[in-house]
Design a protein around this motif. Structure first.
Motif, mmCIF file in Angstrom:
data_model
loop_
_atom_site.group_PDB
_atom_site.id
_atom_site.type_symbol
_atom_site.label_atom_id
_atom_site.label_comp_id
_atom_site.label_asym_id
_atom_site.label_seq_id
_atom_site.Cartn_x
_atom_site.Cartn_y
_atom_site.Cartn_z
ATOM 1 N N LYS A 1 0.834 -1.208 0.000
ATOM 2 C CA LYS A 1 0.000 0.000 0.000
ATOM 3 C C LYS A 1 0.869 1.258 0.000
ATOM 4 N N CYS A 2 1.955 1.258 0.778
ATOM 5 C CA CYS A 2 2.866 2.414 0.795
ATOM 6 C C CYS A 2 3.497 2.630 -0.572
ATOM 7 N N ILE A 3 3.880 1.548 -1.227
ATOM 8 C CA ILE A 3 4.487 1.661 -2.557
ATOM 9 C C ILE A 3 3.465 2.184 -3.560
ATOM 10 N N LEU A 4 2.215 1.687 -3.488
ATOM 11 C CA LEU A 4 1.187 2.169 -4.407
ATOM 12 C C LEU A 4 0.882 3.643 -4.180
ATOM 13 N N ILE A 5 0.871 4.083 -2.928
ATOM 14 C CA ILE A 5 0.626 5.503 -2.636
ATOM 15 C C ILE A 5 1.785 6.339 -3.145
ATOM 16 N N GLY A 6 3.010 5.873 -2.942
ATOM 17 C CA GLY A 6 4.193 6.634 -3.354
ATOM 18 C C GLY A 6 4.388 6.676 -4.855
ATOM 19 N N THR A 7 3.874 5.707 -5.564
ATOM 20 C CA THR A 7 4.088 5.670 -7.012
ATOM 21 C C THR A 7 2.827 6.013 -7.793
ATOM 22 N N ARG A 8 1.900 6.704 -7.173
ATOM 23 C CA ARG A 8 0.665 7.089 -7.868
ATOM 24 C C ARG A 8 0.974 7.995 -9.046
ATOM 25 N N TRP A 9 1.954 8.891 -8.893
ATOM 26 C CA TRP A 9 2.336 9.782 -9.983
ATOM 27 C C TRP A 9 2.918 8.983 -11.154
ATOM 28 N N LEU A 10 3.620 7.861 -10.843
ATOM 29 C CA LEU A 10 4.191 7.035 -11.900
ATOM 30 C C LEU A 10 3.085 6.317 -12.678
ATOM 31 N N GLN A 11 2.025 5.911 -11.981
ATOM 32 C CA GLN A 11 0.889 5.287 -12.659
ATOM 33 C C GLN A 11 0.213 6.282 -13.601
ATOM 34 N N LEU B 1 1.653 8.925 -15.025
ATOM 35 C CA LEU B 1 2.584 9.180 -16.125
ATOM 36 C C LEU B 1 2.547 8.032 -17.137
ATOM 37 N N TRP B 2 2.536 6.794 -16.645
ATOM 38 C CA TRP B 2 2.505 5.637 -17.548
ATOM 39 C C TRP B 2 1.199 5.599 -18.340
ATOM 40 N N SER B 3 0.097 5.919 -17.717
ATOM 41 C CA SER B 3 -1.187 5.976 -18.405
ATOM 42 C C SER B 3 -1.167 7.053 -19.496
ATOM 43 N N LEU B 4 -0.557 8.204 -19.205
ATOM 44 C CA LEU B 4 -0.447 9.283 -20.186
ATOM 45 C C LEU B 4 0.415 8.867 -21.371
ATOM 46 N N VAL B 5 1.550 8.185 -21.128
ATOM 47 C CA VAL B 5 2.436 7.716 -22.203
ATOM 48 C C VAL B 5 1.698 6.717 -23.091
ATOM 49 N N LEU B 6 0.947 5.833 -22.491
ATOM 50 C CA LEU B 6 0.199 4.854 -23.283
ATOM 51 C C LEU B 6 -0.864 5.541 -24.139
ATOM 52 N N ASP B 7 -1.581 6.511 -23.568
ATOM 53 C CA ASP B 7 -2.648 7.185 -24.302
ATOM 54 C C ASP B 7 -2.117 8.087 -25.419
ATOM 55 N N VAL B 8 -0.986 8.764 -25.203
ATOM 56 C CA VAL B 8 -0.486 9.744 -26.167
ATOM 57 C C VAL B 8 0.409 9.111 -27.233
ATOM 58 N N ILE B 9 1.254 8.140 -26.870
ATOM 59 C CA ILE B 9 2.242 7.616 -27.819
ATOM 60 C C ILE B 9 1.878 6.226 -28.328
ATOM 61 N N VAL B 10 1.630 5.302 -27.453
ATOM 62 C CA VAL B 10 1.498 3.905 -27.851
ATOM 63 C C VAL B 10 0.151 3.643 -28.529
ATOM 64 N N ARG B 11 -0.946 4.127 -27.981
ATOM 65 C CA ARG B 11 -2.272 3.843 -28.553
ATOM 66 C C ARG B 11 -2.427 4.389 -29.977
ATOM 67 N N PRO B 12 -2.033 5.627 -30.272
ATOM 68 C CA PRO B 12 -2.165 6.092 -31.662
ATOM 69 C C PRO B 12 -1.302 5.291 -32.636
ATOM 70 N N PHE B 13 -0.092 4.913 -32.219
ATOM 71 C CA PHE B 13 0.786 4.133 -33.085
ATOM 72 C C PHE B 13 0.166 2.768 -33.393
ATOM 73 N N LEU B 14 -0.325 2.105 -32.382
ATOM 74 C CA LEU B 14 -0.910 0.784 -32.600
ATOM 75 C C LEU B 14 -2.233 0.876 -33.359
ATOM 76 N N THR B 15 -3.000 1.939 -33.147
ATOM 77 C CA THR B 15 -4.255 2.114 -33.885
ATOM 78 C C THR B 15 -3.969 2.310 -35.365
ATOM 79 N N SER B 16 -2.987 3.149 -35.714
ATOM 80 C CA SER B 16 -2.654 3.365 -37.129
ATOM 81 C C SER B 16 -2.063 2.112 -37.752
ATOM 82 N N ALA B 17 -1.259 1.372 -37.013
ATOM 83 C CA ALA B 17 -0.708 0.115 -37.553
ATOM 84 C C ALA B 17 -1.827 -0.891 -37.803
ATOM 85 N N GLY B 18 -2.811 -0.923 -36.919
ATOM 86 C CA GLY B 18 -3.946 -1.826 -37.113
ATOM 87 C C GLY B 18 -4.780 -1.452 -38.314
ATOM 88 N N LYS B 19 -4.978 -0.148 -38.567
ATOM 89 C CA LYS B 19 -5.741 0.282 -39.738
ATOM 90 C C LYS B 19 -4.989 0.006 -41.028
#
Length: 185
Positions: A143-153, A155-173
């Motif tokens: 629980k302490c680790i999850l509270i301390g790394t909430r900002w990392l979660q 950031l990782w969600s933002l990287v997936l939404d901005v970089i990885v998802r558009p790339f994979l969507t265009s590759a799929g199309k």
């Protein structure tokens, strides 16, 4: 076991008769190898309410309710089997079957008498230590680790939404326009 026309049926009495007429007082003597009492007989046993609702009360009639040890249901025919072409005498087969069953049951009971109590004590201690360690160390630390790394979660969600998802969507199309047709020549 296949019987021919000449074979006669042999009945072997291993002195485990359940005929109540054999006993003088009408009661059958208590033996160690009998099955546990049925549910109807167990209803007559008077227990306190505390014992009936206890989590530690052992299950007398159902000892493997989840079927953990279904692979250990072994009978004589699973271990020793004679083909039709080669056969021993009928009496040898019957006595080996009886000796197999009796030795399997009694050796199991002797080994459990010697090992069941020490192994249950060791298992109880081990599970108690692991439960305590998990409840008081692993849970709070995670629980302490999850509270301390909430900002990392985030950031990782933002990287997936901005970089990885558009790339994979265009590759799929791009690859979605391909079609494969199999034809036999």
């Amino acid at each position: 076991m296949m019987k021919g026309h000449d074979s006669e049926e042999v009945e072997i009495d291993l002195e485990d008769s359940s005929d109540p007429d054999e006993y003088d007082n009408g009661e059958e003597p208590e033996t160690l190898w009998r099955a546990p009492p049925a549910l109807e007989e167990e209803d007559n046993i008077h227990t306190s309410t505390l014992v009936e609702i206890s989590d530690t009360k052992p299950l007398i009639n159902v000892r493997d309710p989840r079927g953990i040890n279904d692979c250990l249901k072994v009978s004589f025919e699973d271990v020793i089997a004679e083909p039709v072409s080669v056969r021993s005498g009928d009496r040898v087969w019957i006595w080996s079957n009886a000796l197999f069953e009796v030795s399997r049951i009694w050796i199991y009971r002797i080994v459990t008498v010697l090992l069941a109590i020490p192994i249950s004590i060791i298992s109880g201690l081990l599970f108690a230590i692991l439960s305590c360690f998990h409840i008081w160390m692993v849970g709070p630390c995670s629980k302490c680790i999850l509270i301390g790394t909430r900002w990392l979660q985030s950031l990782w969600s933002l990287v997936l939404d901005v970089i990885v998802r558009p790339f994979l969507t265009s590759a799929g199309k791009c690859c979605g326009g391909f079609s494969i047709h199999m034809a036999k020549e």
